[in-house]
Design an enzyme around this catalytic site. Structure first.
Site, PDB file in Angstrom:
ATOM      1  N   ASP A  10      37.177  32.234  42.528  1.00 45.56           N
ATOM      2  CA  ASP A  10      37.256  32.647  43.957  1.00 45.56           C
ATOM      3  C   ASP A  10      37.001  33.891  43.849  1.00 45.56           C
ATOM      4  O   ASP A  10      37.078  34.785  43.189  1.00 45.56           O
ATOM      5  CB  ASP A  10      38.323  32.224  44.557  1.00 45.56           C
ATOM      6  N   ASP A  12      37.190  36.659  47.158  1.00 46.45           N
ATOM      7  CA  ASP A  12      38.244  37.320  47.988  1.00 46.45           C
ATOM      8  C   ASP A  12      39.706  36.789  47.577  1.00 46.45           C
ATOM      9  O   ASP A  12      39.941  35.446  47.668  1.00 46.45           O
ATOM     10  CB  ASP A  12      38.117  37.214  49.458  1.00 46.45           C
TER      11      ASP A  12
END
Length: 185
Positions: A10, A12
């Site tokens: 992922d 952020d």
């Protein structure tokens, strides 16, 4: 010879600092300490790295495609300074109510990444900081990893059962260090 795993990240909260107000510019995009070095360590060990990131800030009008590309260019530039790179990047520009198949917790981005690398899901880790990341990994059969950076601590507080179900690390760097230590053991 056993094939090396694929590490899907992922963005952020795993690679860069997150914000409840969204990361809306390249200036706001700031790497988490040691995250870029962790990616470079994976690269140095011939482990492919991909990114799967929800970017609903585009659908919400907080930033446009050029701004997202500027964020990713900054990430690539900072990684290159550490001899690192992202081998493949997928993003979902849709909002949560658009019903697309790519927005996590749906596994569309992960399917695209696995197809690109021609790998089965069992050979991939998906490292995230949100419950949606864990759900997406489980939906397709990747090994889910939770990091406590970003929203990770809150995710664990809301889903304490994860502690008994999956591996949890303080940061991406901690995960990478263990992965590489076990690979050479």
């Amino acid at each position: 010879m056993q094939q090396k795993p694929l590490v899907i990240l992922d963005r952020d909260g795993v690679i860069n600092e997150d914000s409840e107000h969204y990361i809306k510019s390249a200036e706001e995009w700031q790497p988490i300490e040691h995250s870029l070095g962790a990616i470079a360590k994976l690269n140095a060990n011939d482990i492919k790295v991909a990114v799967a990131t929800n970017q609903s800030g585009m659908a919400r009008g907080y930033f446009d495609l050029a701004t997202l590309q500027a964020m990713h260019k900054k990430m690539a530039t900072l990684l290159k300074e550490q001899d690192g790179k992202i081998d493949y990047l997928e993003y979902c520009p849709h909002g949560p109510d658009e019903g697309c198949g790519c927005r996590k917790p749906r596994p569309g981005m992960l399917e695209s990444i696995l197809h690109y690398f021609n790998l089965p899901a069992e050979q991939a880790y998906f490292v995230g900081d949100s419950y949606k990341d864990i759900q997406a990994a489980r939906a397709i059969g990747c090994t889910p990893i939770l990091v406590l950076s970003g929203k990770g601590r809150g995710t664990l507080n809301q889903h304490p059962e994860l502690e008994k179900q999956i591996k949890i690390f303080q940061t991406l760097n901690h995960f990478v260090n263990e992965l590489l230590a076990n690979a050479t053991a």
